[in-house]
Scaffold this motif. Structure first.
Motif, short mmCIF file in Angstrom:
data_model
loop_
_atom_site.label_atom_id
_atom_site.label_comp_id
_atom_site.label_asym_id
_atom_site.label_seq_id
_atom_site.Cartn_x
_atom_site.Cartn_y
_atom_site.Cartn_z
N GLY A 245 1.17 -1.61 0.26
CA GLY A 245 -0.39 -0.29 0.34
C GLY A 245 1.04 1.01 0.39
N LEU A 246 -0.36 2.26 -0.03
CA LEU A 246 1.00 3.57 0.33
C LEU A 246 -0.48 4.29 0.56
CD1 LEU A 246 3.50 4.98 -1.09
CD2 LEU A 246 2.81 6.10 -2.79
N ASP A 247 -0.18 5.48 2.06
CA ASP A 247 -0.84 6.85 2.47
C ASP A 247 -0.25 7.31 1.39
OD1 ASP A 247 -2.11 4.62 3.84
OD2 ASP A 247 -1.47 5.40 5.60
N ALA A 248 -0.97 8.41 1.03
CA ALA A 248 -1.01 9.40 0.50
C ALA A 248 -1.74 10.36 0.55
CB ALA A 248 -0.08 9.56 -1.30
N TYR A 249 -1.47 12.21 1.74
CA TYR A 249 -2.80 13.14 1.49
C TYR A 249 -1.99 14.49 0.90
CZ TYR A 249 -5.32 9.90 4.91
OH TYR A 249 -6.21 9.58 5.31
N GLY A 250 -2.76 15.05 -0.03
CA GLY A 250 -2.76 16.35 -0.56
C GLY A 250 -3.39 16.50 -1.93
N ASP A 251 -2.71 17.72 -2.16
CA ASP A 251 -3.50 18.34 -3.65
C ASP A 251 -2.41 19.05 -4.26
OD1 ASP A 251 -5.01 19.47 -4.67
OD2 ASP A 251 -5.74 21.35 -3.56
N GLY A 252 -2.71 19.23 -5.71
CA GLY A 252 -2.27 20.11 -6.71
C GLY A 252 -1.48 18.89 -7.51
N GLN A 253 -0.73 19.81 -8.33
CA GLN A 253 0.14 19.21 -9.69
C GLN A 253 1.92 18.99 -8.59
OE1 GLN A 253 -0.85 18.94 -12.62
NE2 GLN A 253 0.33 17.93 -13.07
N GLU A 254 2.29 19.47 -7.73
CA GLU A 254 3.34 18.15 -7.42
C GLU A 254 3.19 17.78 -6.63
OE1 GLU A 254 5.96 21.15 -4.81
OE2 GLU A 254 7.23 19.62 -4.59
N PHE A 255 1.47 16.72 -5.77
CA PHE A 255 1.75 16.40 -5.23
C PHE A 255 1.22 15.43 -5.75
CE2 PHE A 255 -2.62 13.45 -3.30
CZ PHE A 255 -2.01 12.93 -2.85
N CYS A 282 -6.32 7.91 1.53
CA CYS A 282 -5.66 8.68 0.79
C CYS A 282 -6.95 9.64 1.07
CB CYS A 282 -5.38 8.53 -0.68
SG CYS A 282 -7.44 8.44 -1.39
N GLY A 283 -6.90 10.98 0.44
CA GLY A 283 -7.72 12.58 0.57
C GLY A 283 -7.45 13.40 0.30
N MET A 284 -7.81 15.02 0.61
CA MET A 284 -7.65 16.50 0.65
C MET A 284 -8.11 16.50 1.66
SD MET A 284 -8.72 19.11 -1.56
CE MET A 284 -7.65 20.80 -0.99
N GLY A 285 -7.51 16.82 3.36
CA GLY A 285 -8.15 17.48 4.40
C GLY A 285 -8.83 18.60 4.14
N GLY A 286 -10.19 18.63 4.59
CA GLY A 286 -11.18 19.27 4.31
C GLY A 286 -11.98 19.92 3.07
N LEU A 287 -11.42 18.89 2.01
CA LEU A 287 -11.70 18.56 0.70
C LEU A 287 -11.91 20.24 0.08
CD1 LEU A 287 -12.16 16.80 -1.37
CD2 LEU A 287 -14.61 16.15 -0.49
N VAL A 311 -10.30 6.84 1.13
CA VAL A 311 -10.20 8.22 1.63
C VAL A 311 -10.79 8.00 3.40
CG1 VAL A 311 -10.63 9.54 -0.38
CG2 VAL A 311 -12.99 8.81 0.88
N TRP A 312 -10.60 9.33 3.60
CA TRP A 312 -10.37 8.76 5.37
C TRP A 312 -11.65 9.56 5.60
CZ3 TRP A 312 -7.71 5.81 7.84
CH2 TRP A 312 -8.07 5.07 9.05
N ARG A 313 -12.14 10.11 6.44
CA ARG A 313 -13.40 10.04 7.75
C ARG A 313 -14.25 11.15 7.70
NH1 ARG A 313 -14.06 10.68 13.65
NH2 ARG A 313 -12.31 11.41 13.68
#
Ligand code: BMA
Length: 352
Positions: A245-255, A282-287, A311-313
């Motif tokens: 697996g891989l856990d990954a949170y973030g947003d944007g091109q670099e992510f 995975c996910g983007m906190g706050g969306l 995605v998280w809760r």
């Protein structure tokens, strides 16, 4: 023959990997989805609560947006080790067990993580004030006995996940996650590679001694700056791990670029080790990005054999107003999520 001899050498007979037909079937379904260039969508705790409700049978934020529950149900055992009747996020274990049974019966896939409390300081999983915790719960350590009691409670719960006819429900079990970071007591700076691997082996051996053949063991380093060597240096071995697996949170091109790079590497490892791969969290906190699902997640996994993405809760808004990872009705990303749902690559509960 050589392979067999090595396996037996590596673990005693009672520790040999056995996997139930139902668990094997889940692995096949995961691989099949990836082969069809599709992936299962999942969310943590989706049947228990959402942004504006808690414990209402049949409800779910995702379902209220797109018409179907997620295909993968994620949940967490934190506080089970203490003998509590609710987990660290307030979910009663009886409610959790029933939801797992119902989800499996509906054709869904189940994954369980474990934010175990710190057995030495008695604080939470995020207490990283002491870097001797892992060594002290291993055999010969001061807290070994206490920790075996914790594993026992986990084994009893996992054993209780069964259908009326006794069939054990397959579970993607994902302890000791995000160990490439140093925010949990089992993290990178908190123990040596050898100690971390010993923790995994002790956990797996314990479950095997209880004949728990329904577990699909998932390894899930955290994304970001991961080289192949960093991913593998704490890998317990092919005999202990069933899913990469891989856990990954973030947003944007670099992510997205970094994530694609690292998923590519995990895909290569999955091929070499013959294991399914997944975005185990995975996910983007706050969306805050209203196009996150189609512009980030879908693009990040494009062309890669990712078998599921969880995605998280969606925490109840009155408790944690920004702790949202999937839309609820009226959320700015609801329209984008409906596109994501209709995309031929995504698999939800109503399609399986
Ligand atoms: C974290 C947050 C916490 C929660 C934990 C376990 O990422 O969601 O609020 O207690 O996961 O679910």
């Amino acid at each position: 023959m050589i392979v067999l001899a090595m396996t037996i050498f590596a673990c005693t007979e009672k520790h040999i990997r056995t996997i139930s037909p139902e668990a094997d079937d889940v692995i096949d379904r995961l691989q099949q989805a990836a082969g069809d260039n599709r992936f299962f969508f999942g969310q943590e705790d989706f049947p228990f609560y959402g942004y504006s409700w808690e414990y209402e049978d049949g409800r779910g934020d995702v379902k209220e947006v797109c018409g179907s529950h997620p295909a993968v149900l994620g949940t967490d055992l934190g506080h089970l080790e203490l003998g509590d009747d609710k987990n660290l996020d307030g979910v009663p274990f009886d409610v959790m067990r029933q939801a797992i049974i119902d989800h499996y019966k509906a054709g869904g896939i189940v994954t369980i993580s474990w934010h175990a409390r710190n057995p030495v300081t008695s604080s939470d999983a995020w207490d990283v004030s002491d870097n001797t915790v892992v060594s002290s719960i291993l055999e010969g350590g001061s807290h070994h006995r206490l920790f075996l009691g914790w594993l026992e409670r986990v084994a009893v719960f996992l054993e209780s996940l069964k259908l009326e006819d006794g069939t054990r429900i397959p579970v993607i079990f994902r302890p000791w996650h995000e160990h490439t970071g140093s925010w949990f007591w089992w993290g990178r700076k908190l123990c040596s590679n050898e100690e971390y691997i010993a923790l995994w082996k002790m956990t797996v051996h314990f479950m095997r001694e209880r004949s728990l053949d329904n577990l699909i063991m998932a390894f899930s380093p955290n994304y970001g700056g991961l080289t192949r060597n960093m991913y593998m240096e704490r890998y317990p071995g092919d005999d202990y791990i069933d899913l990469l697996g891989l856990d990954a949170y973030g947003d944007g091109q670099e992510f997205m670029d970094i994530l694609r790079n690292e998923l590519n590497m995990v895909a290569q490892l999955g091929k070499e080790h013959n294991k399914p791969i997944a975005l185990t969290e995975c996910g983007m906190g706050g969306l805050g990005n209203s196009k996150w699902f189609t512009q980030i997640l879908l693009k990040a996994v494009e062309g890669l054999p990712v078998t599921y993405a969880l995605v998280w809760r969606n925490a109840p808004g009155y408790l944690m107003p920004m702790h949202i990872f999937a839309p609820y009705p009226g959320h700015p990303s609801a329209a984008d999520f409906i596109d994501f749902f209709h995309n031929p690559r995504t698999l939800f509960l109503n399609e399986i």
